[in-house]
Structures are given as C-alpha cells and as structure tokens.
Design an enzyme around this catalytic site. Structure first.
Site, PDB file in Angstrom:
ATOM      1  N   GLY A 106       0.724  -1.121  -0.257  1.00  0.00           N
ATOM      2  CA  GLY A 106      -0.073  -0.066   0.009  1.00  0.00           C
ATOM      3  C   GLY A 106       0.887   1.204   0.033  1.00  0.00           C
ATOM      4  O   GLY A 106       1.945   1.259  -0.839  1.00  0.00           O
ATOM      5  N   CYS A 107       0.382   2.158   0.657  1.00  0.00           N
ATOM      6  CA  CYS A 107       0.922   3.489   0.719  1.00  0.00           C
ATOM      7  C   CYS A 107       2.563   3.479   1.319  1.00  0.00           C
ATOM      8  O   CYS A 107       3.100   4.269   0.910  1.00  0.00           O
ATOM      9  CB  CYS A 107       0.360   4.609   1.894  1.00  0.00           C
ATOM     10  SG  CYS A 107      -1.442   4.771   1.510  1.00  0.00           S
ATOM     11  N   VAL A 108       3.118   2.560   1.902  1.00  0.00           N
ATOM     12  CA  VAL A 108       4.543   2.201   2.369  1.00  0.00           C
ATOM     13  C   VAL A 108       5.329   1.909   1.131  1.00  0.00           C
ATOM     14  O   VAL A 108       6.537   1.892   1.194  1.00  0.00           O
ATOM     15  CB  VAL A 108       4.729   1.686   3.472  1.00  0.00           C
ATOM     16  CG1 VAL A 108       4.438  -0.053   3.145  1.00  0.00           C
ATOM     17  CG2 VAL A 108       5.969   1.846   4.121  1.00  0.00           C
ATOM     18  N   ALA A 109       4.844   1.464   0.013  1.00  0.00           N
ATOM     19  CA  ALA A 109       5.571   0.617  -1.018  1.00  0.00           C
ATOM     20  C   ALA A 109       6.414   1.647  -1.521  1.00  0.00           C
ATOM     21  O   ALA A 109       7.326   1.033  -2.300  1.00  0.00           O
ATOM     22  CB  ALA A 109       4.746   0.220  -1.930  1.00  0.00           C
TER      23      ALA A 109
END
Length: 328
Positions: A106-109
C-alpha cells in the site's frame, strides 16, 4: 444518501483540491465487479507505467536496455503476468532483467521500493535498478459502500504513476559522468523498516466479488504519534545523526490528519512538509506513488545543498513504516 451534505463535509476535510482519474467519469458507470474493473486497471496501468518509465529514464539519459532490475509496486489491481512483465514486452529491456513485483504494501510501498532497489544496487554497484509504481485508486471505489472509511477514501485518493531510477555506486550516473544535464538525485545512505505487531486492522483491503473494499481506521494518526518519533530518532542515532541534522523531509501525503501528526510528533518547523501538503492538494493521496511525487517536487524545485541530509518516509498496511536516509 440520507444526508448528502455529509459527503461534501468529508471531502472538504480531505484537503484535496484536484486529482486525476484514469478514465472519464462515464466509464466508471459501466464498470461492475472485480473482473471488468481489474481488466481496466491492467490496460491503464501498462499505459501509464510506460509513460512514467520513459520520462524517468529520459531525465538521466538512460534507456530500458540499461536497467538490470525492475521493482513494481501497486495495491490497486492484480495481474499475472505482472505489469512490469508486460512492459518488458513493449520496451527494449534486457531479457535478463530481474523482476520484483510488490503487492500489498500500500502507501508504504513507494519508500519500501526505494529501499529494496537500493539494497539491490549495493549488491550490484555497476547496475541500475528501476522502481515503478502505478496506483489507480478510482478503480477501487465501492459505489454501494456508504461507510465513513469508503467515503473518506473517495475524497482522498487519486490516480497516478511514478518511476525512479536507482544507480549503483560504480555507475557513470552515480559518479556524475557523461551527463551534465541529468537530474542529480541524493545518495541513499541507509534504510529502516519497522513493523508494528497486531495492527493489521488499521489499513488494508477486504477483497471480494466486487473488488477492493477499503479498511481505513481513524487510529492511523495515533500510530504515527506513538511510533514515528522514536523510530526516526533511533534510525538517525544509528547513523550518528539527530533530527537537528535533517534539512528536509520527503513524506508520503497520507492525508491532513496524518501529516499533522507527523509535524507534531517530530516537532517540525513551519512549512517543513509543504511539498507533501502541496502534493495532497494537487493530486490527492496516490498510495505508493505519493512519496515519489513528493520526491520529484523536491528534486526539481528545492534539492538539498551538497552535504545536507533528508529523510524520505512512508507508512502503510501491516501497520509499518519505511525510512530512507538521503544525503545530497
């Protein structure tokens, strides 16, 4: 909705003035179910991915033939063969190129992808790696879901793609050889991944027949407040630095409450996260691609002075965080 004005209030609080949708609005009316929606994601992801890769390579006078490894990050669609494989069939990447598709972060990728690509070029310092993220969040919206989480996600997330070239230390690009016009990026000094146990309820997807149903807890800012400062200080201490040594912060544009929590817990000076706020206003939250959009803004408009340090950071499902220490 029983109270239509609620959605306007929610959207105003998202802090998004403009965002891009990959298709005209009338296309979405005719998309129903996971299969057709995911097929649309594949078609659009290949097109946007090729455009992002082409632009990124052109900025540093490289071509697909120069890339030895591709990392592809997305959490808004599924494909096998993956999008990176489909791009290899369209672009002259070497057939020996190594592929690492990343799904679920998700957003951390975006930050994690940079970290994994930097690990690769440390092992192979004569090579170039490429990170590509394509996030088409509009193709995950659930029209029959009137939960607060889904309504907020409808107002917060946008569509976009970004690509980053990571150069091994022995490459001509890293040595600034042969390209006086190349967009010179910072060095990646260190990275840090942190997993917060038993927080899987904070963010993610429930995946069913209709596709991706958002899981988005209001506790995200709480997790930021509880963990981020300690993580950053420990990371910097291990590198002989402190918060006072950091000249700029390249943070994922998670949303107003998340950015405010980051500013508060790190006691950042005013406007320290302006590139992140600006990205949120102009394109919305692009999931994994957001921090890469912020990175581009800093690279083009306000790169650090030689010798100064920056932190690139993002947080996402698991719940977890990724920190990248940069030196200009």
């Amino acid at each position: 909705m029983e109270e239509p004005r609620l959605i306007n209030r929610l959207f105003v609080n998202c802090g998004v003035d403009f965002r891009n949708l990959v298709f005209p609005l009338d296309v979405y009316e005719n998309l129903s179910g996971f299969g057709p929606t995911n097929d649309a994601w594949i078609i659009a992801a290949v097109e946007l991915g090729q455009e992002a890769v082409t632009k990124a390579l052109a900025r540093v006078n490289l071509g697909p033939k120069d890339i030895s490894a591709i990392f592809f990050a997305s959490v808004t669609g599924i494909a096998s063969p993956t999008i990176d494989a489909r791009l290899i069939n369209l672009m002259p990447f070497p057939t020996s190129v190594k592929r690492t598709p990343i799904f679920g972060l998700g957003c951390v990728a975006g930050a994690a992808g940079i970290s994994r690509a930097s690990d690769y070029v440390r092992a192979f310092p004569d090579q170039y790696a490429l990170l590509l993220s394509v996030e088409l969040c509009s193709l995950t919206w659930q029209d029959n879901d009137q939960s607060i989480a889904n309504l907020i996600s409808c107002g917060l997330f946008g569509d976009g793609a970004a690509a980053v070239v990571i150069a091994g230390a022995n490459t001509p690009l890293a040595k600034r050889e042969g390209c006086t016009t190349c967009l010179a990026g910072p060095r990646i000094l260190d990275t840090r991944s942190t997993f917060y146990r038993h927080t899987q309820h904070i963010m993610g997807w429930d995946i069913g027949d209709m596709g991706f149903k958002i899981v988005l807890s209001p506790d995200v800012p709480k997790v930021v407040n509880e963990h981020l400062r300690g993580n950053v200080e420990a990371f910097l201490s291990d590198n002989g630095l402190s918060l006072g040594d950091i000249s700029s912060y390249i943070f994922h544009s998670g949303g107003p409450k998340v950015l405010e929590a980051m500013e508060t817990t790190l006691n950042l000076p005013e406007n320290a996260l302006e590139p992140s706020w600006r990205s949120l206003r102009e394109v919305g939250n692009l999931s994994a691609a957001s921090v890469l959009a912020v990175l581009e803004d800093v690279l083009v408009n306000d790169p650090g002075k030689p010798g100064t340090y920056s932190i690139l950071a993002a947080m996402g499902p698991a719940f977890c965080s990724e920190l990248v220490l940069l030196q200009w």
